[in-house]
Design a protein around this motif. Structure first.
Motif, PDB file in Angstrom:
ATOM      1  N   GLN A  54      -0.219  -5.140  11.057  1.00  0.00           N
ATOM      2  CA  GLN A  54      -0.349  -4.752   9.659  1.00  0.00           C
ATOM      3  C   GLN A  54       1.045  -4.639   9.055  1.00  0.00           C
ATOM      4  N   ALA A  55       1.136  -4.855   7.749  1.00  0.00           N
ATOM      5  CA  ALA A  55       2.399  -4.693   7.034  1.00  0.00           C
ATOM      6  C   ALA A  55       2.174  -3.774   5.842  1.00  0.00           C
ATOM      7  N   GLY A  76       7.463  -0.571 -10.173  1.00  0.00           N
ATOM      8  CA  GLY A  76       7.052  -1.909 -10.566  1.00  0.00           C
ATOM      9  C   GLY A  76       7.884  -3.032  -9.986  1.00  0.00           C
ATOM     10  N   LYS A  77       8.821  -2.748  -9.102  1.00  0.00           N
ATOM     11  CA  LYS A  77       9.679  -3.772  -8.519  1.00  0.00           C
ATOM     12  C   LYS A  77       9.488  -3.794  -7.007  1.00  0.00           C
ATOM     13  N   TYR A  78       9.345  -4.993  -6.476  1.00  0.00           N
ATOM     14  CA  TYR A  78       9.198  -5.149  -5.019  1.00  0.00           C
ATOM     15  C   TYR A  78      10.528  -4.848  -4.338  1.00  0.00           C
ATOM     16  N   ILE A  79      10.501  -3.927  -3.360  1.00  0.00           N
ATOM     17  CA  ILE A  79      11.742  -3.551  -2.679  1.00  0.00           C
ATOM     18  C   ILE A  79      11.722  -3.911  -1.196  1.00  0.00           C
ATOM     19  N   GLY A  80      10.630  -4.466  -0.700  1.00  0.00           N
ATOM     20  CA  GLY A  80      10.615  -4.904   0.693  1.00  0.00           C
ATOM     21  C   GLY A  80       9.293  -4.601   1.373  1.00  0.00           C
ATOM     22  N   SER A  81       9.204  -5.093   2.608  1.00  0.00           N
ATOM     23  CA  SER A  81       8.001  -4.892   3.420  1.00  0.00           C
ATOM     24  C   SER A  81       8.390  -4.329   4.778  1.00  0.00           C
ATOM     25  N   ILE A  82       7.429  -3.679   5.413  1.00  0.00           N
ATOM     26  CA  ILE A  82       7.630  -3.117   6.752  1.00  0.00           C
ATOM     27  C   ILE A  82       6.540  -3.677   7.650  1.00  0.00           C
ATOM     28  N   ILE A 107       7.385   7.820  -5.992  1.00  0.00           N
ATOM     29  CA  ILE A 107       7.568   6.681  -6.880  1.00  0.00           C
ATOM     30  C   ILE A 107       7.405   5.342  -6.154  1.00  0.00           C
ATOM     31  N   VAL A 108       7.178   5.375  -4.844  1.00  0.00           N
ATOM     32  CA  VAL A 108       7.012   4.140  -4.081  1.00  0.00           C
ATOM     33  C   VAL A 108       5.541   3.951  -3.754  1.00  0.00           C
ATOM     34  N   SER A 109       5.022   2.762  -4.113  1.00  0.00           N
ATOM     35  CA  SER A 109       3.660   2.391  -3.747  1.00  0.00           C
ATOM     36  C   SER A 109       3.711   1.627  -2.426  1.00  0.00           C
ATOM     37  N   LYS A 110       2.860   2.014  -1.491  1.00  0.00           N
ATOM     38  CA  LYS A 110       2.866   1.407  -0.156  1.00  0.00           C
ATOM     39  C   LYS A 110       1.523   0.720   0.072  1.00  0.00           C
ATOM     40  N   ARG A 111       1.467  -0.586  -0.201  1.00  0.00           N
ATOM     41  CA  ARG A 111       0.219  -1.338  -0.116  1.00  0.00           C
ATOM     42  C   ARG A 111       0.056  -1.955   1.273  1.00  0.00           C
ATOM     43  N   PRO A 112      -1.075  -1.712   1.940  1.00  0.00           N
ATOM     44  CA  PRO A 112      -1.287  -2.309   3.276  1.00  0.00           C
ATOM     45  C   PRO A 112      -1.723  -3.763   3.177  1.00  0.00           C
ATOM     46  N   VAL A 113      -1.249  -4.581   4.109  1.00  0.00           N
ATOM     47  CA  VAL A 113      -1.630  -5.988   4.200  1.00  0.00           C
ATOM     48  C   VAL A 113      -1.921  -6.296   5.666  1.00  0.00           C
ATOM     49  N   SER A 114      -3.096  -6.842   5.939  1.00  0.00           N
ATOM     50  CA  SER A 114      -3.469  -7.193   7.307  1.00  0.00           C
ATOM     51  C   SER A 114      -2.793  -8.502   7.717  1.00  0.00           C
ATOM     52  N   LEU A 115      -2.205  -8.520   8.911  1.00  0.00           N
ATOM     53  CA  LEU A 115      -1.582  -9.717   9.475  1.00  0.00           C
ATOM     54  C   LEU A 115      -2.435 -10.320  10.587  1.00  0.00           C
ATOM     55  N   ARG A 116      -3.652  -9.830  10.725  1.00  0.00           N
ATOM     56  CA  ARG A 116      -4.524 -10.320  11.795  1.00  0.00           C
ATOM     57  C   ARG A 116      -5.038 -11.722  11.483  1.00  0.00           C
ATOM     58  N   VAL A 117      -5.412 -12.453  12.543  1.00  0.00           N
ATOM     59  CA  VAL A 117      -6.002 -13.781  12.386  1.00  0.00           C
ATOM     60  C   VAL A 117      -7.428 -13.622  11.864  1.00  0.00           C
ATOM     61  N   TRP A 127      -6.967 -18.587   9.697  1.00  0.00           N
ATOM     62  CA  TRP A 127      -5.742 -18.333   8.946  1.00  0.00           C
ATOM     63  C   TRP A 127      -5.229 -16.914   9.165  1.00  0.00           C
ATOM     64  N   ARG A 128      -3.983 -16.723   8.783  1.00  0.00           N
ATOM     65  CA  ARG A 128      -3.384 -15.389   8.810  1.00  0.00           C
ATOM     66  C   ARG A 128      -2.247 -15.331   7.790  1.00  0.00           C
ATOM     67  N   VAL A 129      -1.895 -14.131   7.397  1.00  0.00           N
ATOM     68  CA  VAL A 129      -0.807 -13.922   6.441  1.00  0.00           C
ATOM     69  C   VAL A 129       0.519 -13.889   7.193  1.00  0.00           C
ATOM     70  N   ILE A 130       1.490 -14.669   6.743  1.00  0.00           N
ATOM     71  CA  ILE A 130       2.825 -14.651   7.344  1.00  0.00           C
ATOM     72  C   ILE A 130       3.882 -14.131   6.362  1.00  0.00           C
ATOM     73  N   ASP A 131       3.546 -14.026   5.099  1.00  0.00           N
ATOM     74  CA  ASP A 131       4.462 -13.476   4.093  1.00  0.00           C
ATOM     75  C   ASP A 131       3.682 -12.441   3.291  1.00  0.00           C
ATOM     76  N   SER A 132       3.894 -11.168   3.611  1.00  0.00           N
ATOM     77  CA  SER A 132       3.118 -10.094   2.976  1.00  0.00           C
ATOM     78  C   SER A 132       3.403  -9.972   1.484  1.00  0.00           C
ATOM     79  N   ALA A 133       4.627 -10.290   1.076  1.00  0.00           N
ATOM     80  CA  ALA A 133       4.972 -10.175  -0.345  1.00  0.00           C
ATOM     81  C   ALA A 133       4.192 -11.193  -1.177  1.00  0.00           C
ATOM     82  N   LYS A 134       4.166 -12.454  -0.733  1.00  0.00           N
ATOM     83  CA  LYS A 134       3.418 -13.476  -1.462  1.00  0.00           C
ATOM     84  C   LYS A 134       1.925 -13.163  -1.473  1.00  0.00           C
TER      85      LYS A 134
END
Length: 295
Positions: free
Chosen positions: A71-72, A79-85, A97-107, A133-140
């Motif tokens: 997961q990422a 309102g500005k993207y500052i990075g992913s973990i 002030i930071v929004s932390k949106r989860p993104v699944s990286l699972r297949v 398929w799977r996500v390889i770029d969480s920002a996109k």
């Protein structure tokens, strides 16, 4: 379109900040506990100090978050993207002030519906596919498309329709690729087509495979008869081609070894007899010529 590229966000180990949070809670409880439990009056500095420390503890607590395996977390500051973990663990970052949106990286799998399309010959067919398929770029995947899962579904079906329109359902001459005759090549082409459409969403296509391929029900019987006719014609062409080669070889060997001297009329009769024997679908009955009877 401006594309967002994934980068690493600032964070620290949550267990390093946790003692500070507990310290603030402990001190604020020390000051506020008598007032809450015994309703004792507090001096102004004690009340303000206890309340301030309790508020700071609440602010610190809002900065903690977990990242699960595969997961990422996409961090957005005002309102500005500052990075992913991406690394799993317990972290702390800028609170509130930071929004932390989860993104699944699972297949994940996408199974398309049975689509009714026209192939390259204009025949209506039914086709379906599975896309791994799977996500390889969480920002996109989070910021460049509205819904990554819906985007994958729509673009995969669009690519499948486009591919089905460019190839015929089946071709018997083996000179062109077809959906039925070249499943591996078609799957590779489908993977390339889907990948090209999903690069904008930061998605990697692991595999694609055709799961259903058939003529539409309204023409299935007619196309079956057409397939049978084409198959019979193709088989006849092969048989005739092979028979002609055998006849040519037989005549050449007879002439070369001087077994018998045949004039043109007898050659024509021999060619006719050999072709009938080789091409006939039923077994032929030989007739033995025992010579000519003179009276």
């Amino acid at each position: 379109m401006n594309s967002t590229k994934e980068s690493s966000a600032w964070k620290i180990n949550g267990f390093g900040v946790l003692p500070i949070l507990l310290l603030f809670l402990g001190i604020s409880s020390w000051y506020l506990f008598p007032f809450v439990l015994f309703e004792k009056a507090l001096a102004g500095p004690q009340l303000w100090l206890g309340s301030g420390l309790f508020a700071m503890a609440g602010i610190l607590a809002s900065g903690f978050f977990l990242v699960d395996p595969n997961q990422a977390r996409v961090l957005i500051l005002l309102g500005k993207y500052i990075g992913s973990i991406r690394e799993p663990g317990f972290y702390w970052t800028i609170p509130f002030i930071v929004s932390k949106r989860p993104v699944s990286l699972r297949v994940r799998n996408f199974n398309s519906e049975r689509l009714k399309v026209n192939d390259a010959q204009g025949s209506p067919i039914e086709i379906a596919a599975v896309v791994v398929w799977r996500v390889i770029d969480s920002a996109k995947a989070t910021l460049d498309v509205e819904s990554c899962r819906d985007f994958v579904a729509i673009q995969s079906e669009t690519a499948l329709r486009s591919l089905a329109n460019r190839y015929a359902y089946d071709i018997f001459d083996n000179t062109q690729e077809s959906l039925r005759g070249n499943p591996d090549q078609i799957s590779d082409l489908l993977k390339q087509e889907v990948q090209r459409r999903l690069d904008v969403a930061g998605v990697d296509i692991i595999e694609t495979r055709i799961t259903h391929l058939a003529y539409a029900p309204e023409i299935a019987q007619a196309m079956l008869r057409r397939q049978q006719a084409i198959a019979v014609i193709a088989a006849k062409e092969r048989i005739v081609e092979g028979a002609l080669g055998m006849v040519e070889m037989a005549l050449h060997r007879l002439s070369e070894q001087q077994v018998v001297d045949l004039d043109e009329e007898r050659k024509a009769a021999m060619v006719n007899n050999l072709l009938v024997a080789l091409v006939s679908e039923s077994s032929t009955q030989p007739i033995i010529n025992a010579g000519t009877l003179y009276t």
